[in-house]
Design a protein around this motif. Structure first.
Motif, PDB file in Angstrom:
ATOM      1  N   THR A 197       2.159  52.270 155.395  1.00  0.00           N
ATOM      2  CA  THR A 197       0.898  52.954 155.797  1.00  0.00           C
ATOM      3  C   THR A 197      -0.099  53.421 154.649  1.00  0.00           C
ATOM      4  O   THR A 197       0.529  54.088 153.752  1.00  0.00           O
ATOM      5  CB  THR A 197       1.133  54.391 156.544  1.00  0.00           C
ATOM      6  OG1 THR A 197       1.794  53.951 157.875  1.00  0.00           O
ATOM      7  CG2 THR A 197      -0.257  55.128 156.967  1.00  0.00           C
ATOM      8  N   CYS A 198      -1.156  52.833 154.508  1.00  0.00           N
ATOM      9  CA  CYS A 198      -2.098  52.997 153.421  1.00  0.00           C
ATOM     10  C   CYS A 198      -3.077  53.957 153.564  1.00  0.00           C
ATOM     11  O   CYS A 198      -3.842  54.017 154.763  1.00  0.00           O
ATOM     12  CB  CYS A 198      -3.067  51.817 152.969  1.00  0.00           C
ATOM     13  SG  CYS A 198      -1.472  50.264 152.562  1.00  0.00           S
ATOM     14  N   ARG A 233      -0.828  49.610 158.226  1.00  0.00           N
ATOM     15  CA  ARG A 233      -1.799  50.723 158.896  1.00  0.00           C
ATOM     16  C   ARG A 233      -2.860  51.320 157.813  1.00  0.00           C
ATOM     17  O   ARG A 233      -2.275  51.281 156.580  1.00  0.00           O
ATOM     18  CB  ARG A 233      -0.882  51.833 159.455  1.00  0.00           C
ATOM     19  CG  ARG A 233       0.033  51.513 160.795  1.00  0.00           C
ATOM     20  CD  ARG A 233       1.024  52.444 161.133  1.00  0.00           C
ATOM     21  NE  ARG A 233       1.922  52.038 161.969  1.00  0.00           N
ATOM     22  CZ  ARG A 233       1.729  52.026 163.321  1.00  0.00           C
ATOM     23  NH1 ARG A 233       0.712  52.729 163.777  1.00  0.00           N
ATOM     24  NH2 ARG A 233       2.751  51.626 164.285  1.00  0.00           N
ATOM     25  N   PHE A 234      -3.957  51.539 158.061  1.00  0.00           N
ATOM     26  CA  PHE A 234      -4.901  51.871 157.210  1.00  0.00           C
ATOM     27  C   PHE A 234      -5.396  53.115 157.602  1.00  0.00           C
ATOM     28  O   PHE A 234      -5.939  53.214 158.890  1.00  0.00           O
ATOM     29  CB  PHE A 234      -5.956  50.784 156.645  1.00  0.00           C
ATOM     30  CG  PHE A 234      -5.175  49.478 156.574  1.00  0.00           C
ATOM     31  CD1 PHE A 234      -4.830  49.190 155.420  1.00  0.00           C
ATOM     32  CD2 PHE A 234      -5.221  48.593 157.223  1.00  0.00           C
ATOM     33  CE1 PHE A 234      -4.326  48.085 154.883  1.00  0.00           C
ATOM     34  CE2 PHE A 234      -4.595  47.307 157.044  1.00  0.00           C
ATOM     35  CZ  PHE A 234      -4.081  47.136 155.991  1.00  0.00           C
ATOM     36  N   ILE A 235      -5.460  54.356 156.737  1.00  0.00           N
ATOM     37  CA  ILE A 235      -6.262  55.390 157.324  1.00  0.00           C
ATOM     38  C   ILE A 235      -7.301  55.787 156.114  1.00  0.00           C
ATOM     39  O   ILE A 235      -6.990  55.557 154.719  1.00  0.00           O
ATOM     40  CB  ILE A 235      -5.246  56.839 157.135  1.00  0.00           C
ATOM     41  CG1 ILE A 235      -4.247  56.654 158.224  1.00  0.00           C
ATOM     42  CG2 ILE A 235      -5.821  57.969 157.596  1.00  0.00           C
ATOM     43  CD1 ILE A 235      -4.473  56.417 159.543  1.00  0.00           C
ATOM     44  N   ALA A 284     -11.762  56.646 159.489  1.00  0.00           N
ATOM     45  CA  ALA A 284     -11.174  55.414 160.495  1.00  0.00           C
ATOM     46  C   ALA A 284      -9.769  55.227 160.198  1.00  0.00           C
ATOM     47  O   ALA A 284      -9.011  55.876 159.388  1.00  0.00           O
ATOM     48  CB  ALA A 284     -12.057  54.104 159.600  1.00  0.00           C
ATOM     49  N   SER A 285      -9.338  54.577 161.506  1.00  0.00           N
ATOM     50  CA  SER A 285      -7.687  54.318 161.311  1.00  0.00           C
ATOM     51  C   SER A 285      -7.755  53.021 161.855  1.00  0.00           C
ATOM     52  O   SER A 285      -8.007  52.663 162.813  1.00  0.00           O
ATOM     53  CB  SER A 285      -7.049  55.169 162.118  1.00  0.00           C
ATOM     54  OG  SER A 285      -5.757  54.998 162.429  1.00  0.00           O
ATOM     55  N   HIS A 286      -6.954  51.988 161.340  1.00  0.00           N
ATOM     56  CA  HIS A 286      -6.841  50.566 161.689  1.00  0.00           C
ATOM     57  C   HIS A 286      -5.315  50.203 161.537  1.00  0.00           C
ATOM     58  O   HIS A 286      -4.542  50.768 160.834  1.00  0.00           O
ATOM     59  CB  HIS A 286      -7.737  49.782 160.883  1.00  0.00           C
ATOM     60  CG  HIS A 286      -9.262  50.088 160.738  1.00  0.00           C
ATOM     61  ND1 HIS A 286     -10.145  49.999 162.177  1.00  0.00           N
ATOM     62  CD2 HIS A 286      -9.768  50.836 159.981  1.00  0.00           C
ATOM     63  CE1 HIS A 286     -11.132  50.268 161.533  1.00  0.00           C
ATOM     64  NE2 HIS A 286     -11.167  50.774 160.384  1.00  0.00           N
ATOM     65  N   THR A 287      -4.961  49.121 162.330  1.00  0.00           N
ATOM     66  CA  THR A 287      -3.986  48.378 162.032  1.00  0.00           C
ATOM     67  C   THR A 287      -4.514  47.014 161.527  1.00  0.00           C
ATOM     68  O   THR A 287      -5.445  46.645 161.548  1.00  0.00           O
ATOM     69  CB  THR A 287      -3.020  48.174 163.358  1.00  0.00           C
ATOM     70  OG1 THR A 287      -4.215  47.472 164.359  1.00  0.00           O
ATOM     71  CG2 THR A 287      -2.520  49.187 163.970  1.00  0.00           C
ATOM     72  N   ALA A 319      -4.103  47.519 148.990  1.00  0.00           N
ATOM     73  CA  ALA A 319      -3.765  47.986 150.296  1.00  0.00           C
ATOM     74  C   ALA A 319      -3.616  46.794 151.320  1.00  0.00           C
ATOM     75  O   ALA A 319      -2.499  46.847 152.031  1.00  0.00           O
ATOM     76  CB  ALA A 319      -4.807  49.102 150.868  1.00  0.00           C
ATOM     77  N   TYR A 320      -4.612  46.027 151.523  1.00  0.00           N
ATOM     78  CA  TYR A 320      -4.455  44.800 152.464  1.00  0.00           C
ATOM     79  C   TYR A 320      -3.435  44.213 152.297  1.00  0.00           C
ATOM     80  O   TYR A 320      -2.908  43.212 152.999  1.00  0.00           O
ATOM     81  CB  TYR A 320      -6.030  44.451 152.487  1.00  0.00           C
ATOM     82  CG  TYR A 320      -6.194  43.693 153.771  1.00  0.00           C
ATOM     83  CD1 TYR A 320      -6.543  44.355 155.105  1.00  0.00           C
ATOM     84  CD2 TYR A 320      -6.098  42.238 154.072  1.00  0.00           C
ATOM     85  CE1 TYR A 320      -6.793  43.796 156.100  1.00  0.00           C
ATOM     86  CE2 TYR A 320      -6.282  41.656 155.221  1.00  0.00           C
ATOM     87  CZ  TYR A 320      -6.528  42.298 156.313  1.00  0.00           C
ATOM     88  OH  TYR A 320      -6.632  41.779 157.458  1.00  0.00           O
ATOM     89  N   LEU A 321      -3.019  43.702 150.962  1.00  0.00           N
ATOM     90  CA  LEU A 321      -2.044  42.756 150.792  1.00  0.00           C
ATOM     91  C   LEU A 321      -0.546  43.463 151.196  1.00  0.00           C
ATOM     92  O   LEU A 321       0.038  42.337 151.504  1.00  0.00           O
ATOM     93  CB  LEU A 321      -1.788  42.633 149.031  1.00  0.00           C
ATOM     94  CG  LEU A 321      -2.646  42.097 148.263  1.00  0.00           C
ATOM     95  CD1 LEU A 321      -2.677  42.112 146.674  1.00  0.00           C
ATOM     96  CD2 LEU A 321      -2.639  40.355 148.521  1.00  0.00           C
ATOM     97  N   VAL A 322      -0.355  44.504 151.350  1.00  0.00           N
ATOM     98  CA  VAL A 322       1.025  45.011 151.798  1.00  0.00           C
ATOM     99  C   VAL A 322       0.892  45.918 153.032  1.00  0.00           C
ATOM    100  O   VAL A 322       1.989  46.107 153.560  1.00  0.00           O
ATOM    101  CB  VAL A 322       1.738  45.805 150.862  1.00  0.00           C
ATOM    102  CG1 VAL A 322       2.097  44.793 149.554  1.00  0.00           C
ATOM    103  CG2 VAL A 322       0.910  46.924 150.108  1.00  0.00           C
TER     104      VAL A 322
END
Length: 267
Positions: free
Chosen positions: A40-41, A221-223, A232-235, A215-218
């Motif tokens: 989770t990033c 989930r992204f907060i 924002a919150s994404h998978t 963050a996107y490399l690994v």
């Protein structure tokens, strides 16, 4: 805002968590989940609330509102030892190492095994050396010599030793505070490889960063935090790198700034 459906209980869950310092709002209404075998990033600029979030998860500060759950149980951590006892290990950007001590001594710092009894009790140096070497190799880290002072390692190598140490001492959740912030491209790649290795060993990882590309490399989930609020919150499957970067950079605010900075048209 996109959230992921979950089936298994999260290792760590923050539900609408807030933190105030007097009249200052450090965090408000932040929610996130950390699952085993996932990363989770948490992204945000300076002052976004990332440090406060780390301190809550690490047990340095208690949250003032919302729910903090570890494996489904509500908790209110009193100190970092509580967090460690529950399997949460935090690796800060300014690593807590003793530069002149060897790698193996830093690996066991504060948890040194001993042998013998009474007046013959002493540190089990050989065990520490062999364990450090084996644990680093298990993570894919092949150091030239575990007897060298840890201060002679590169910043990326020191981060990797800290990650391997947390895995060895039984962490279930690994919180990493800007592990690539002061590193070049090559060293950042090395650290991200070992972050992924920790994930692949079944740990839940919280990666704090201001770099959406890392963050996107690994990440799974992204907060995104902005001035203490979750913007924002994404998978991974619900957002592209371009969109994540745009939101991180400010989106419409950046577009407004671009218009303001454009050269005026020649008469």
């Amino acid at each position: 805002m996109t959230t992921a459906p979950t089936t298994a209980a999260a290792l760590v869950e923050l539900d609408d968590v807030s933190k105030y310092y007097g009249n200052i709002r450090a965090l408000e209404g932040v929610s996130l989940e950390v699952h085993a075998g996932e990363i989770t990033c948490v992204l945000g600029d300076n002052g976004a609330g990332k440090s406060t979030l780390i301190k809550i998860i690490a047990g340095l500060h208690r949250h003032d509102a919302g729910a903090f759950r570890i494996e489904g149980e509500d908790v209110s951590l009193a100190n970092p030892r509580d967090a460690l006892d529950l399997g949460i290990a935090t690796v800060y950007q300014d690593l807590a190492v003793v530069p002149l001590m060897p790698v193996w001594r830093n690996f066991f710092l504060g948890s040194e095994p001993t042998k013998g009894a009474g007046p013959f009790k002493r540190l089990d140096v050989e065990l520490m050396r062999e364990t450090t070497r084996a644990e680093l190799l298990r993570m894919g880290i092949d150091l030239r010599d575990v007897d060298q002072p840890i201060g002679t390692l590169s910043g990326g190598e020191r981060q990797c030793v800290a990650i391997a140490r947390a895995v060895h001492f039984g962490a279930k959740v690994l919180v990493l505070d800007e592990p690539t912030a002061a590193l070049g491209v090559k060293q950042s790649g090395v650290v991200l490889k070992y972050v992924a290795a920790a994930r692949d060993q079944g740990l839940g990882v919280v990666l704090i960063t201001h770099n959406p590309h890392h963050a996107y490399l690994v990440g799974d989930r992204f907060i995104l935090l902005k001035r203490g609020v979750m913007s924002a919150s994404h998978t991974k499957d619900s957002v592209t790198l371009d969109e994540l970067t745009r939101q991180m950079a400010g989106g419409s605010e950046l577009e407004d700034l671009r218009h303001e900075l454009e050269r005026p048209s020649a008469p």
